[in-house]
Design an enzyme around this catalytic site. Structure first.
Site, mmCIF file in Angstrom:
data_model
loop_
_atom_site.group_PDB
_atom_site.id
_atom_site.type_symbol
_atom_site.label_atom_id
_atom_site.label_comp_id
_atom_site.label_asym_id
_atom_site.label_seq_id
_atom_site.Cartn_x
_atom_site.Cartn_y
_atom_site.Cartn_z
ATOM 1 N N CYS A 1 -4.778 28.481 105.715
ATOM 2 C CA CYS A 1 -5.706 29.310 105.993
ATOM 3 C C CYS A 1 -5.674 31.078 105.987
ATOM 4 O O CYS A 1 -6.395 31.832 105.886
ATOM 5 C CB CYS A 1 -6.081 29.452 107.619
ATOM 6 S SG CYS A 1 -6.868 27.788 107.758
ATOM 7 N N PHE B 1 -12.938 21.268 109.345
ATOM 8 C CA PHE B 1 -12.848 21.698 107.999
ATOM 9 C C PHE B 1 -13.826 21.475 106.999
ATOM 10 O O PHE B 1 -14.501 20.280 106.767
ATOM 11 C CB PHE B 1 -11.261 21.310 107.413
ATOM 12 C CG PHE B 1 -10.336 21.905 108.036
ATOM 13 C CD1 PHE B 1 -9.769 22.820 107.762
ATOM 14 C CD2 PHE B 1 -9.659 20.961 109.109
ATOM 15 C CE1 PHE B 1 -8.853 23.651 108.709
ATOM 16 C CE2 PHE B 1 -8.642 21.544 109.768
ATOM 17 C CZ PHE B 1 -7.978 22.813 109.496
ATOM 18 N N HIS C 1 -10.319 35.494 110.189
ATOM 19 C CA HIS C 1 -10.520 33.997 109.717
ATOM 20 C C HIS C 1 -10.790 33.181 110.874
ATOM 21 O O HIS C 1 -9.967 33.165 111.748
ATOM 22 C CB HIS C 1 -9.224 33.676 108.682
ATOM 23 C CG HIS C 1 -9.250 32.181 108.710
ATOM 24 N ND1 HIS C 1 -9.920 31.368 107.496
ATOM 25 C CD2 HIS C 1 -8.703 31.055 109.339
ATOM 26 C CE1 HIS C 1 -9.919 30.336 107.660
ATOM 27 N NE2 HIS C 1 -9.187 29.794 108.558
ATOM 28 N N ASN D 1 -14.285 25.624 108.705
ATOM 29 C CA ASN D 1 -13.188 26.393 108.407
ATOM 30 C C ASN D 1 -12.676 25.667 107.139
ATOM 31 O O ASN D 1 -12.222 24.624 106.811
ATOM 32 C CB ASN D 1 -11.919 25.934 109.311
ATOM 33 C CG ASN D 1 -10.603 26.586 108.889
ATOM 34 O OD1 ASN D 1 -10.388 27.173 107.862
ATOM 35 N ND2 ASN D 1 -9.441 26.572 109.848
#
Length: 423
Positions: free
Chosen positions: A172, A224, A322, A355
């Site tokens: 990430c 995700f 993020h 994500n």
């Protein structure tokens, strides 16, 4: 008569100059993205995943249902599809060696998405691929020789002399790490250098049926997504280029003793991830010190006097973070005392795309650009002369990945009207 006044004010607002870039300092000149065709609505994730993996465990289903609600994700894009599962049914079966199949799918998918995102970015930039002198490619979703950087360069038709860098398995934090490398290349290269940064990720390498022995697998299913992002970075924008963000101090730091908090291992069954519950708390405990380090780096460079960087309140800065998950964002808000709107660009990216690992910071920055443009347009439409204080010149671009690694860049939002810097 009123209409004419409003029109005149609107034209004045729309023509308000943005902040001038600093000579010799790297700027993001354009952004772009791409996604696979498979759109997943979060409301249908549970039934679809349980069906595709032939799982009828009621406890696992209940847990996945709960996780899907707490992630705040609404939609995501994924490479995995019914067609792939029909072709490779072994991917949904426990204990079978499927790494070759996964990489065959993933390697092709990340190159395609990175190509599309790069072309979208180049189009937004307005330049030509022949002007790209450097390529920085980021992915934690492939493994091959030659690497994805060469495959992307060939797909784009870049010059054989393009200088390539590949960052692999940075997770990430990879998107901000890529920006850090692109910044260094742009600032140390001859005049006119233009760096293309591309990130591309897919969850195919980690897809597997649920198991009570692997509770984190369900977090991945609920959180995700897949996609790609791109940016063009360069110094001293030429006429016609529209600089978005200026990149100043760039810092990387790892937290000793936390290497197992975010862990991934390549196995014959794909990549197996492990995410520690302590991650949001560790980020909360160290994020302020890391931000102060970024601000101090700016001062140490001999350019921190303008705007009083070290004296700035966190609330007076923008935050492009993020969105690893909602708990991380909430912990950051509390530790830094940020208002509820400060992380809106991050929360919106998480809601719309999940994500998506290294890509997600690109989506956050795109959201910020759109927010600034929307506010300028709204002010113009209402003929307001004074800013409302929402647009901030200085801010942080942050991401957290395996290590635990903190990546951060102190940046300026150059799209802010020049008068807003006095707010």
């Amino acid at each position: 008569m009123v209409r004419n006044d409003v029109d005149a004010a609107t034209a004045k607002q729309q023509q308000a100059p943005s902040l001038p870039p600093t000579p010799g300092k790297a700027t993001i000149l354009a952004l772009g993205h791409a996604f696979p065709q498979q759109l997943v609505m979060q409301d249908y994730v549970v039934d679809g995943f349980m069906r595709n993996t032939n799982c009828d465990d009621p406890e696992l289903k209940e847990k996945l249902t709960r996780l899907c609600k707490t992630t705040t994700v609404k939609t995501r894009y994924v490479v995995m599809s019914d067609e792939i599962l029909k072709t490779y049914p072994e991917l949904a079966q426990e204990g079978l060696p499927t790494m070759k199949q996964r990489l065959d799918i993933s390697n092709a998918a990340v190159t395609q998405m990175a190509t599309e995102a790069s072309l979208s970015c180049i189009k937004s930039w307005g330049g030509d691929l022949s002007s790209i002198t450097h390529l920085v490619y980021v992915s934690s979703s492939e493994a091959r020789f030659p690497g994805g950087d060469l495959h992307l360069a060939r797909a784009l038709g870049l010059s054989p002399d393009v200088r390539r860098v590949m960052l692999a398995f940075t997770g990430c934090s990879g998107g901000v790490a890529g920006l850090r490398v692109a910044k260094a290349l742009a600032e140390s290269s001859p005049p006119g250098a233009r760096v293309l940064l591309a990130t591309s990720e897919t969850t195919v390498v980690g897809f597997r049926p649920p198991s009570p022995d692997r509770p984190y697998d369900l977090v991945g299913v609920a959180l995700f997504g897949d996609g790609a992002g791109a940016a063009v970075v360069g110094v001293d924008p030429a006429p016609g280029e529209r600089p978005l963000f200026e990149l100043h101090a760039a810092v990387q730091r790892f937290l000793p003793g936390t290497e197992k908090t975010i862990e991934g291992r390549l196995t014959e069954e794909g990549i197996k991830f492990q995410l520690g519950r302590e991650l949001p708390h560790l980020i909360e405990a160290h994020v302020e010190d890391f931000c102060r380090k970024l601000m101090a780096e700016r001062v140490a460079a001999g350019a921190g006097e303008e705007g009083g960087i070290m004296e700035m309140e966190y609330e007076d800065m923008f935050w492009a973070v993020h969105p690893g998950g909602p708990a991380i964002l909430t912990k950051m808000e509390g530790r830094l005392g940020l208002g509820g709107e400060k992380l809106r660009a991050s929360r919106d990216a998480l809601r719309d795309f999940g994500n998506a690992s290294s890509n997600t910071i690109v989506y956050v920055l795109e959201n910020m650009v759109e927010e600034t443009r929307r506010r300028r347009k709204a002010k113009a439409a209402t003929a307001e002369e004074d800013g409302d204080g929402e647009d901030c010149e200085w801010g942080m671009i942050l991401a957290f990945g395996p290590g635990i690694t903190f990546e951060g860049i102190l940046a300026r939002n150059l799209q802010v009207p020049a008068r807003a810097r006095l707010n």
